[in-house]
Design an enzyme around this catalytic site. Structure first.
Site, PDB file in Angstrom:
ATOM      1  N   GLU A 146       3.222  -7.141   5.813  1.00  0.00           N
ATOM      2  CA  GLU A 146       3.015  -6.035   6.772  1.00  0.00           C
ATOM      3  C   GLU A 146       2.882  -6.594   8.193  1.00  0.00           C
ATOM      4  O   GLU A 146       3.243  -5.940   9.165  1.00  0.00           O
ATOM      5  CB  GLU A 146       1.784  -5.204   6.359  1.00  0.00           C
ATOM      6  CG  GLU A 146       2.119  -4.319   5.165  1.00  0.00           C
ATOM      7  CD  GLU A 146       0.939  -3.893   4.312  1.00  0.00           C
ATOM      8  OE1 GLU A 146      -0.219  -4.139   4.694  1.00  0.00           O
ATOM      9  OE2 GLU A 146       1.176  -3.320   3.226  1.00  0.00           O
ATOM     10  N   GLU A 167       4.140 -12.259  -2.972  1.00  0.00           N
ATOM     11  CA  GLU A 167       4.159 -10.802  -2.904  1.00  0.00           C
ATOM     12  C   GLU A 167       5.573 -10.321  -2.565  1.00  0.00           C
ATOM     13  O   GLU A 167       5.944 -10.270  -1.371  1.00  0.00           O
ATOM     14  CB  GLU A 167       3.206 -10.318  -1.809  1.00  0.00           C
ATOM     15  CG  GLU A 167       1.771 -10.742  -1.992  1.00  0.00           C
ATOM     16  CD  GLU A 167       0.819  -9.761  -1.320  1.00  0.00           C
ATOM     17  OE1 GLU A 167       0.009  -9.169  -2.031  1.00  0.00           O
ATOM     18  OE2 GLU A 167       0.898  -9.582  -0.093  1.00  0.00           O
ATOM     19  N   HIS A 174       1.004 -12.010   5.796  1.00  0.00           N
ATOM     20  CA  HIS A 174       1.228 -10.806   4.976  1.00  0.00           C
ATOM     21  C   HIS A 174       2.509 -10.117   5.441  1.00  0.00           C
ATOM     22  O   HIS A 174       2.794 -10.060   6.641  1.00  0.00           O
ATOM     23  CB  HIS A 174       0.028  -9.859   5.099  1.00  0.00           C
ATOM     24  CG  HIS A 174       0.030  -8.790   4.043  1.00  0.00           C
ATOM     25  ND1 HIS A 174       0.879  -7.718   4.102  1.00  0.00           N
ATOM     26  CD2 HIS A 174      -0.676  -8.665   2.896  1.00  0.00           C
ATOM     27  CE1 HIS A 174       0.678  -6.955   3.030  1.00  0.00           C
ATOM     28  NE2 HIS A 174      -0.265  -7.510   2.284  1.00  0.00           N
ATOM     29  N   LYS A 183      -6.723  -3.602   3.787  1.00  0.00           N
ATOM     30  CA  LYS A 183      -5.794  -3.202   4.858  1.00  0.00           C
ATOM     31  C   LYS A 183      -6.553  -2.430   5.951  1.00  0.00           C
ATOM     32  O   LYS A 183      -7.725  -2.714   6.186  1.00  0.00           O
ATOM     33  CB  LYS A 183      -4.645  -2.371   4.289  1.00  0.00           C
ATOM     34  CG  LYS A 183      -4.009  -3.004   3.057  1.00  0.00           C
ATOM     35  CD  LYS A 183      -2.714  -2.355   2.701  1.00  0.00           C
ATOM     36  CE  LYS A 183      -2.232  -2.904   1.374  1.00  0.00           C
ATOM     37  NZ  LYS A 183      -0.806  -2.966   1.270  1.00  0.00           N
ATOM     38  N   SER A 193       1.336  -4.015  -6.080  1.00  0.00           N
ATOM     39  CA  SER A 193       1.104  -2.914  -7.028  1.00  0.00           C
ATOM     40  C   SER A 193       0.324  -3.318  -8.280  1.00  0.00           C
ATOM     41  O   SER A 193       0.545  -2.755  -9.353  1.00  0.00           O
ATOM     42  CB  SER A 193       2.433  -2.265  -7.434  1.00  0.00           C
ATOM     43  OG  SER A 193       3.020  -1.655  -6.305  1.00  0.00           O
ATOM     44  N   GLY A 234       2.770  -1.687  -2.621  1.00  0.00           N
ATOM     45  CA  GLY A 234       2.512  -0.263  -2.430  1.00  0.00           C
ATOM     46  C   GLY A 234       3.545   0.668  -3.051  1.00  0.00           C
ATOM     47  O   GLY A 234       3.555   1.861  -2.761  1.00  0.00           O
ATOM     48  N   ASN A 267      -7.643  -6.702  -0.675  1.00  0.00           N
ATOM     49  CA  ASN A 267      -7.160  -6.492   0.693  1.00  0.00           C
ATOM     50  C   ASN A 267      -7.278  -5.001   1.021  1.00  0.00           C
ATOM     51  O   ASN A 267      -6.496  -4.194   0.539  1.00  0.00           O
ATOM     52  CB  ASN A 267      -5.690  -6.948   0.789  1.00  0.00           C
ATOM     53  CG  ASN A 267      -5.076  -6.631   2.137  1.00  0.00           C
ATOM     54  OD1 ASN A 267      -5.792  -6.360   3.107  1.00  0.00           O
ATOM     55  ND2 ASN A 267      -3.757  -6.661   2.215  1.00  0.00           N
TER      56      ASN A 267
HETATM   57  C1  PEP Z   1      -1.218  -6.138  -0.506  1.00  0.00           C
HETATM   58  O1  PEP Z   1      -1.669  -5.459   0.391  1.00  0.00           O
HETATM   59  O2  PEP Z   1      -1.142  -7.356  -0.382  1.00  0.00           O
HETATM   60  C2  PEP Z   1      -0.784  -5.494  -1.742  1.00  0.00           C
HETATM   61  C3  PEP Z   1      -0.380  -6.233  -2.722  1.00  0.00           C
HETATM   62  O3  PEP Z   1      -0.843  -4.107  -1.785  1.00  0.00           O
HETATM   63  P1  PEP Z   1      -0.704  -3.186  -3.089  1.00  0.00           P
HETATM   64  O4  PEP Z   1      -1.572  -3.795  -4.164  1.00  0.00           O
HETATM   65  O5  PEP Z   1      -1.181  -1.855  -2.650  1.00  0.00           O
HETATM   66  O6  PEP Z   1       0.728  -3.193  -3.499  1.00  0.00           O
END
Ligand code: PEP
Length: 245
Positions: free
Chosen positions: A96, A163, A94, A8, A206, A169, A6
């Site tokens: 976000e 998640e 997601h 983003k 992460s 992040g 992803n």
């Molecule tokens: C994500 O964007 O779904 C995600 C898991 O980000 P990160 O790996 O940066 O934590």
């Protein structure tokens, strides 16, 4: 195993050069059982689609509108549009996007129209830090699943990405024991409430080349949704290598 990248809101045409390494890696490992799916920003979908044509790498979008075809929705893109451009996957729900106002009802509408369009849906669920502190993780996960998947007729193309919001992040990942139990909890809901025989649950938050081996020791994990670490080809390839080897 699924490895979903992803990107983003990062990346431009130049970033596509880094795909050479990933394409080479996927060609060398063509016979191994894993799937790599790249979800770049909308602006790169067309170029990406051409770049990965005839490779093992597949394309996904990071979100889409609930309207199946066209409509007066400024700034949006429909499931049919992303499909036509070469996407086989789409990320829905997601955290976000949830933080920007997407609720379970809207997410359910999106999942409905994406499933009509025969897209593979990476449906994200996860609890916030304050919900975790209040011991509400399971309640939140169950509600998100029941509402998000309500009245969806074709469930065979749904992948769940668990998640935890506090893990995205931040560099913090759940304890392996807790994660293992939560993934089984999610799979049981999918089996019991939705009659999905072989549910697929990925983990996201992460994930990097250092912690992935530990995470992949959980036998019920079906793959990873990777944000930050997917933007560097070498790091992303290392994540895949450490999991499949
Ligand atoms: C994500 O964007 O779904 C995600 C898991 O980000 P990160 O790996 O940066 O934590």
């Amino acid at each position: 195993m699924y490895f979903i990248a992803n990107w983003k809101m990062y990346g431009d045409l130049k970033s596509l050069n880094s795909m050479k390494k990933v394409i080479r890696f996927s060609k060398i490992n063509i016979k191994k059982k894993f799937k790599i799916v790249y979800c770049p920003p909308y602006t790169l979908l067309d170029s990406f689609s051409k770049k990965i044509n005839k490779t093992k790498i597949e394309l996904g979008a990071q979100n889409c509108h609930f309207e199946l075809y066209n409509g007066p929705y400024t700034g949006s893109i429909s499931p049919t549009m992303i499909k036509k451009i070469g996407c086989k996957y789409v990320i829905i729900g997601h955290s976000e996007n949830r933080l920007e106002g997407e609720n379970d009802n809207l997410i359910n509408k999106k999942i409905k129209s994406c499933s009509k369009c025969n897209l593979n849906i990476i449906f994200c669920i996860g609890e916030s830090l304050s919900e975790k502190k209040k011991n509400m993780t399971r309640k939140v996960l169950k509600t998100q699943l029941l509402k998000g998947l309500s009245k969806i007729r074709f469930l065979n193309k749904i992948l769940i990405a668990y998640e935890p919001v506090w893990s995205i992040g931040t560099g913090v990942i759940p304890k392996i024991k807790d994660l293992e139990k939560d993934i089984i909890f999610i799979k049981n809901i999918l089996k019991n409430n939705f009659k999905i025989k072989n549910p697929k649950v990925l983990y996201g938050g992460s994930v990097n080349d250092k912690n992935v081996k530990n995470l992949a020791s959980i036998s019920s994990i079906d793959g990873f949704l990777v944000g930050g670490a997917s933007q560097k080809a070498k790091k992303f390839i290392d994540i895949v290598k450490k999991t499949i080897n």
